[in-house]
Design a protein around this motif. Structure first.
Motif, PDB file in Angstrom:
ATOM      1  N   UNK A 142       1.004  -0.773  -0.182  1.00 43.79           N
ATOM      2  CA  UNK A 142      -0.079  -0.103  -0.221  1.00 43.79           C
ATOM      3  C   UNK A 142       0.751   1.188  -0.698  1.00 43.79           C
ATOM      4  N   UNK A 143       1.950   0.982  -0.869  1.00 44.42           N
ATOM      5  CA  UNK A 143       2.647   2.004  -0.754  1.00 44.42           C
ATOM      6  C   UNK A 143       1.997   2.954  -1.793  1.00 44.42           C
ATOM      7  N   UNK A 190       8.796   5.028  -6.782  1.00 45.91           N
ATOM      8  CA  UNK A 190       9.485   4.001  -6.788  1.00 45.91           C
ATOM      9  C   UNK A 190       8.637   3.487  -5.517  1.00 45.91           C
ATOM     10  N   UNK A 191       8.651   3.926  -4.587  1.00 46.56           N
ATOM     11  CA  UNK A 191       8.018   3.198  -3.463  1.00 46.56           C
ATOM     12  C   UNK A 191       9.516   2.710  -2.325  1.00 46.56           C
ATOM     13  N   UNK A 192      10.513   2.918  -1.911  1.00 51.18           N
ATOM     14  CA  UNK A 192      10.979   2.240  -1.649  1.00 51.18           C
ATOM     15  C   UNK A 192      12.574   2.682  -1.479  1.00 51.18           C
ATOM     16  N   UNK A 193      12.695   4.243  -1.508  1.00 52.92           N
ATOM     17  CA  UNK A 193      13.879   4.920  -2.326  1.00 52.92           C
ATOM     18  C   UNK A 193      14.870   5.512  -0.558  1.00 52.92           C
ATOM     19  N   UNK A 194      15.318   4.228  -0.161  1.00 53.46           N
ATOM     20  CA  UNK A 194      16.251   4.153   0.664  1.00 53.46           C
ATOM     21  C   UNK A 194      17.729   3.722  -0.242  1.00 53.46           C
ATOM     22  N   UNK A 213       8.387  -2.305  -4.771  1.00 49.32           N
ATOM     23  CA  UNK A 213       6.885  -1.467  -3.918  1.00 49.32           C
ATOM     24  C   UNK A 213       6.515  -0.142  -5.328  1.00 49.32           C
ATOM     25  N   UNK A 214       7.167  -0.047  -6.453  1.00 49.74           N
ATOM     26  CA  UNK A 214       6.096   1.093  -7.023  1.00 49.74           C
ATOM     27  C   UNK A 214       4.832   1.629  -7.298  1.00 49.74           C
ATOM     28  N   UNK A 215       4.256   1.769  -8.556  1.00 43.39           N
ATOM     29  CA  UNK A 215       3.233   1.601  -8.872  1.00 43.39           C
ATOM     30  C   UNK A 215       2.737   3.594  -8.909  1.00 43.39           C
TER      31      UNK A 215
END
Length: 300
Positions: A142-143, A190-194, A213-215
């Motif tokens: 649900x990002x 992107x959803x997980x920019x780490x 985790x993109x969307x």
């Protein structure tokens, strides 16, 4: 699941015999959501480590080739998709190898320029036509959706940590994030920019990886890097280059706070290093919120 070299060799030999003679070695930092292996010198293999990540394979296979030509930095290029076999139950991917090391302060020549380059990448991603793109859901935890999905997790974590953190300040940040509702049209995120998904090459941002985790939805989740890697001037440059409004920045603080809280709960008694990192993120988020609240135009 035990995903090892022997299993990967069997999968390659049976499904892609043209690569069967290439050496296969585990990547030093192979990730949590996926297990990653070198395939020769120019390719990599990624296999989901649990069922919750399995749906991301087909999503990346479909969308990464469409996104790549429109972005200013390299992203993973799918070369093939494997199918379940030899006791491994999910689809998996072969990618072209991207050179670089995961982002760390000591590997970056100029953190401000790094922040600007990342902001330009995210801006370009958000400008891509989102038509038909995947909406937030179970496939990406649900990002890009509403922070209310993690309301219970956040409040429970804050309660558990009552003796460790300033719960009143934490709750104030969280409430502000929930109130800063997303009203704009959905965009790619992107959803997980780490740090682990940003590759540094010769001191510069060289590539962005792991789009599992993109969307399409609210891009606020991509702002967490502002508190997990950036700080001070580099954070200001990142925000200015992205032209982020106050409401989106407040939701970004919410995403960073949620993740830091659940990480601290998980590691506080078992992993002092990860616990210390989570505490630092929480403190930076609280400080940033307090600065906004004391300004002439606060986010309430």
């Amino acid at each position: 699941m035990d995903i090892n070299v022997s299993l990967v060799e069997k999968l390659i030999a049976s499904q892609f015999p043209q690569w069967a003679s290439l050496p296969i070695e585990p990547v030093a930092l192979g990730g949590v959501d996926n297990r990653t292996f070198h395939l020769g010198k120019e390719m990599s293999i990624r296999l989901p480590s649990a069922e919750g990540y399995a749906a991301q394979v087909k999503k990346e296979q479909q969308w990464l080739p469409q996104l790549a030509p429109l972005l200013p930095l390299p992203i993973p290029t799918p070369l093939a998709m494997g199918v379940p076999a030899h006791g491994y139950p999910w689809h998996w991917s072969v990618y072209r190898w991207l050179e670089g090391e995961t982002a760390a302060i000591e590997r970056i020549d100029d953190l401000g320029q790094f922040a600007i380059a990342l902001a330009h990448f995210l801006t370009a991603l958000q400008q891509i036509d989102p038509t038909g793109g995947p909406n937030p859901g179970a496939h990406n935890f649900y990002r890009g959706g509403s922070l209310t999905v993690y309301d219970a997790d956040t409040r429970q974590s804050a309660a558990i940590l009552e003796d460790e953190i300033d719960t009143n300040a934490v709750n104030a940040v969280w409430e502000a994030a929930l109130k800063a509702t997303w009203h704009s049209s959905p965009v790619w995120f992107h959803g997980d920019v780490s740090a682990g998904n940003l590759l540094v090459n010769k001191g510069q941002l060289g590539a962005v990886i792991d789009f599992g985790c993109s969307g399409v939805g609210d891009p606020a989740c991509d702002l967490t890097i502002a508190w997990t890697l950036l700080s001070g001037k580099s954070r200001e440059l990142f925000r200015a280059a992205l032209a982020v409004d106050q409401a989106t920045w407040a939701r970004g603080r919410g995403w960073a706070l949620w993740k830091a809280l659940i990480t601290l709960v998980e590691h506080i008694k078992t992993n002092p290093v990860e616990a210390s990192k989570a505490r630092s993120v929480i403190n930076q988020v609280l400080s940033d919120h307090q600065h906004a609240a004391s300004s002439s135009n606060p986010v309430l």
